[in-house]
Enzyme design. Sequence first.
Site, PDB file in Angstrom:
ATOM      1  N   ASP A  40      -7.979   5.492  72.765  1.00 25.83           N
ATOM      2  CA  ASP A  40      -9.388   5.311  73.144  1.00 25.83           C
ATOM      3  C   ASP A  40     -10.379   5.643  72.036  1.00 25.83           C
ATOM      4  OD1 ASP A  40      -8.816   4.365  75.665  1.00 25.83           O
ATOM      5  OD2 ASP A  40      -9.073   6.287  76.662  1.00 25.83           O
ATOM      6  N   GLU A 114      -1.211  -1.078  66.027  1.00 28.69           N
ATOM      7  CA  GLU A 114      -0.085  -0.349  66.628  1.00 28.69           C
ATOM      8  C   GLU A 114       0.986  -0.064  65.565  1.00 28.69           C
ATOM      9  OE1 GLU A 114      -0.681   0.762  69.409  1.00 28.69           O
ATOM     10  OE2 GLU A 114      -2.035  -0.624  70.417  1.00 28.69           O
ATOM     11  N   GLN A 116       2.110   2.566  64.449  1.00 27.30           N
ATOM     12  CA  GLN A 116       3.042   3.673  64.705  1.00 27.30           C
ATOM     13  C   GLN A 116       4.415   3.176  65.118  1.00 27.30           C
ATOM     14  OE1 GLN A 116       0.397   3.019  66.659  1.00 27.30           O
ATOM     15  NE2 GLN A 116       1.056   2.927  68.801  1.00 27.30           N
TER      16      GLN A 116
END
Length: 250
Positions: A40, A114, A116
């Site tokens: 967020d 994303e 990670q």
Amino acid sequence: MEAPPSSQDPTDALSAVPVAGSRRSAPVVGHLKFYFGPMDCGKSTLALQIDHNNSRQGRRGLLLVRHDRSGKPQISSRIGIAHEAVEVSDGDLRLLVRAQWALGQRVDYLIVDEAQFLSPVQVEQLAELADDVQVDIYCFGLATDFRGEMFPGSRRLFELADDLHAIQVEVLCWCGLPGRFNARVRAGRVIRAGDTVMVADTEQKRPDTERGSVPEHTETTVRYQVLCRRHFRLGDLGPNVAQSGQLRLA
């Protein structure tokens, strides 16, 4: 006595103008950058903004994503903007760039959301693209998983990236303190074990006030909630969310 000009070091850091040709020996390289923060905080929004800014200057980029929350091959932000992207798997990321070359298309930069979920080897491939073919790489992702431990891909980015940027949009725990930990929640409890990769959203399911019913599968639905360190340790998810959707901080 002042030294003669011939004895001055041309690489003197105080020199305002570099000596002609002094930079020719330095190779031109791309940059590998990692933008990280909790859920967020606006990582995907920033990724799309950087793509927009680069493309406006005539640069050609390639957008990559792995496990977007929407389940589609796109980079999507929780504020409602999205852009199609290439879904990557465990393959060689260098091949994606070479495929664009084969089509006669140049690649000036990569946007990787994303990040990670990338493997350490894939991060090394991105570093190679930056160093050897001068592609600028912008990676966006979480630093730690639901256990508070670093993702392998994120760890390698911390080790190899030229620049590390903690995204400054502050995400708050329910208590009002800055949130850093991405807690995985099911049936009102923080989950401490399980698969590292489990894509879900941060939205909490609420009862249907018009019908007076509770959404199905409430006990099995997995979501994420950002917590401060103390409440992450304690597994304290805070007071119930009010019907208006406003968190009670008192």
